[in-house]
Design a protein around this motif. Structure first.
Motif, mmCIF file in Angstrom:
data_model
loop_
_atom_site.group_PDB
_atom_site.id
_atom_site.type_symbol
_atom_site.label_atom_id
_atom_site.label_comp_id
_atom_site.label_asym_id
_atom_site.label_seq_id
_atom_site.Cartn_x
_atom_site.Cartn_y
_atom_site.Cartn_z
ATOM 1 N N GLU A 24 0.493 6.973 -0.160
ATOM 2 C CA GLU A 24 1.941 6.839 -0.249
ATOM 3 C C GLU A 24 2.377 5.381 -0.376
ATOM 4 O O GLU A 24 3.394 5.080 -1.012
ATOM 5 C CB GLU A 24 2.600 7.465 0.990
ATOM 6 N N PHE A 25 1.619 4.463 0.228
ATOM 7 C CA PHE A 25 1.964 3.037 0.169
ATOM 8 C C PHE A 25 1.646 2.427 -1.196
ATOM 9 O O PHE A 25 2.239 1.415 -1.577
ATOM 10 C CB PHE A 25 1.217 2.250 1.245
ATOM 11 N N ARG A 26 0.698 3.011 -1.915
ATOM 12 C CA ARG A 26 0.246 2.391 -3.159
ATOM 13 C C ARG A 26 1.375 2.253 -4.188
ATOM 14 O O ARG A 26 1.482 1.217 -4.860
ATOM 15 C CB ARG A 26 -0.899 3.209 -3.768
ATOM 16 N N THR A 27 2.221 3.268 -4.333
ATOM 17 C CA THR A 27 3.272 3.224 -5.355
ATOM 18 C C THR A 27 4.287 2.110 -5.113
ATOM 19 O O THR A 27 4.533 1.292 -6.018
ATOM 20 C CB THR A 27 3.988 4.585 -5.443
ATOM 21 N N PRO A 28 4.881 2.005 -3.910
ATOM 22 C CA PRO A 28 5.834 0.898 -3.715
ATOM 23 C C PRO A 28 5.176 -0.483 -3.789
ATOM 24 O O PRO A 28 5.799 -1.428 -4.282
ATOM 25 C CB PRO A 28 6.404 1.163 -2.308
ATOM 26 N N ILE A 29 3.939 -0.597 -3.324
ATOM 27 C CA ILE A 29 3.255 -1.899 -3.426
ATOM 28 C C ILE A 29 3.067 -2.273 -4.884
ATOM 29 O O ILE A 29 3.313 -3.417 -5.293
ATOM 30 C CB ILE A 29 1.893 -1.855 -2.702
ATOM 31 N N SER B 172 4.861 -1.343 -7.372
ATOM 32 C CA SER B 172 6.169 -1.687 -7.943
ATOM 33 C C SER B 172 6.568 -3.110 -7.590
ATOM 34 O O SER B 172 7.047 -3.871 -8.448
ATOM 35 C CB SER B 172 7.230 -0.708 -7.438
ATOM 36 N N VAL B 173 6.368 -3.490 -6.332
ATOM 37 C CA VAL B 173 6.718 -4.852 -5.898
ATOM 38 C C VAL B 173 5.886 -5.883 -6.659
ATOM 39 O O VAL B 173 6.403 -6.914 -7.119
ATOM 40 C CB VAL B 173 6.511 -4.995 -4.377
ATOM 41 N N SER C 68 4.520 -5.544 -9.605
ATOM 42 C CA SER C 68 4.948 -5.572 -11.009
ATOM 43 C C SER C 68 6.234 -6.387 -11.181
ATOM 44 O O SER C 68 6.357 -7.198 -12.113
ATOM 45 C CB SER C 68 5.168 -4.141 -11.521
ATOM 46 N N SER D 52 2.440 -9.023 -0.785
ATOM 47 C CA SER D 52 2.171 -7.693 -1.331
ATOM 48 C C SER D 52 0.681 -7.502 -1.600
ATOM 49 O O SER D 52 0.142 -6.408 -1.392
ATOM 50 C CB SER D 52 2.968 -7.482 -2.619
ATOM 51 N N SER E 19 -1.603 -4.738 0.038
ATOM 52 C CA SER E 19 -2.432 -3.856 -0.781
ATOM 53 C C SER E 19 -3.872 -3.841 -0.279
ATOM 54 O O SER E 19 -4.509 -2.770 -0.228
ATOM 55 C CB SER E 19 -2.388 -4.316 -2.239
#
Length: 293
Positions: free
Chosen positions: A72-77, A79-80, A82, A110, A114
């Motif tokens: 679940e953490f991978r997607t927002p990390i 995005s940040v 990017s 970030s 990660s």
């Protein structure tokens, strides 16, 4: 006049019957105690089995939770990271010096986050027995070359050198080079983090009993002997001003230990405050049987 039985002091029939009855009572008492003990042992085994089941369920739940949260953490990390990369590339216009400094801080934080998430996910996989070991033949020179290229972009401290010694008299290894590289990455990252000046030196040598020993030695802050026993435990961190200033989960070394065990090896360290530390991993030159399963 005394009878022959009296002269020989032979017990009478009544006395013999009394002794036999007493013996039977003792046997019954012992049998009762033994039955009680057996019931206690059976109850203890039942309790231990129940506790073992609870522990297995708790471990499974923890592993599932860590794996779920890591995903679940991978997607927002992502995005940040990017967005930070787009800002630093000036896609939406120029940045002031202060803005660039802040965006770089966001990016670095970030990346650290990660790395923590990746450690959590790997730890959950190891504890759940879902880490695959894929052994193959590889050369030390190739492994060191990959690690050298990996750390080149982060070597921004002019007072600190990262040195990879040329392996001499070290055979080709049949092991999982990616898992070994992950262990050495953790060792090198920690060494760079806690070494302000001097060098971090990576080396490989032949050990005993067909083992190959990889060492990462630094000239950093060092670790007091009373902390050595806990360095490879989950979530362990040293109580020092530098440790408080630098972030981390304390999972990297614990994960390294578990990965080394999967490769059939061991980890360890030698260290002295103010002098530096040497972390090492010893793995067999040939893959253990477990690695093929």
């Amino acid at each position: 006049m005394n009878t022959p039985a009296q002269l020989l002091d032979v017990p009478s029939r009544e006395e013999l019957l009394a002794q036999l009855a007493a013996s039977r009572q003792d046997v019954e008492s012992l049998r009762s105690e033994l039955d009680e003990t057996n019931r206690g042992v059976l109850a203890l085994y039942a309790e231990l089995d129940a506790q073992a089941d609870e522990l297995r369920q708790a471990t499974e739940l923890k592993s599932r939770f860590l794996a779920y949260m890591s995903h679940e953490f991978r997607t927002p990390i992502g995005s940040v990271l990017s967005i930070a990369r787009l800002l630093l590339d000036r896609v939406d216009g120029p940045l002031t010096d202060e803005q660039e400094r802040q965006v770089k801080f966001i990016q670095e934080t970030s990346v650290e986050f990660s790395d923590m998430v990746n450690d959590l996910l790997d730890l959950a996989k190891v504890e759940a027995g879902r880490i695959d070991i894929s052994p193959d033949w590889f050369e030390m020179v190739d492994l060191f070359s990959t690690l050298r290229g990996m750390f080149k972009p982060v070597l921004t401290n002019p007072d600190l050198l990262l040195v990879f010694e040329e392996p001499h008299d070290v055979p080709k290894l049949f092991s999982d080079d990616r898992k070994l590289a992950q262990i050495l990455r953790n060792f090198i990252s920690n060494a760079l983090k806690f070494t302000a000046k001097g060098e971090v030196r990576v080396s490989a040598r032949r050990g005993e009993d067909g083992m190959v020993v990889f060492s990462v030695a630094d000239t950093g802050i060092g670790i007091a002997s009373e902390f050595h026993h806990a360095m490879f435990k989950d979530f362990n961190q040293i109580d020092s001003p530098i440790q408080k200033r630098l972030r981390g989960t304390g999972l990297g070394l614990s994960l390294s230990k578990k990965l080394a065990e999967l490769l059939g090896g061991t980890v360890g360290l030698t260290s002295e405050p103010g002098v530096g530390s040497t972390f090492f991993v010893a793995i067999p030159a040939g893959a253990p049987e477990a690695a093929h399963g």
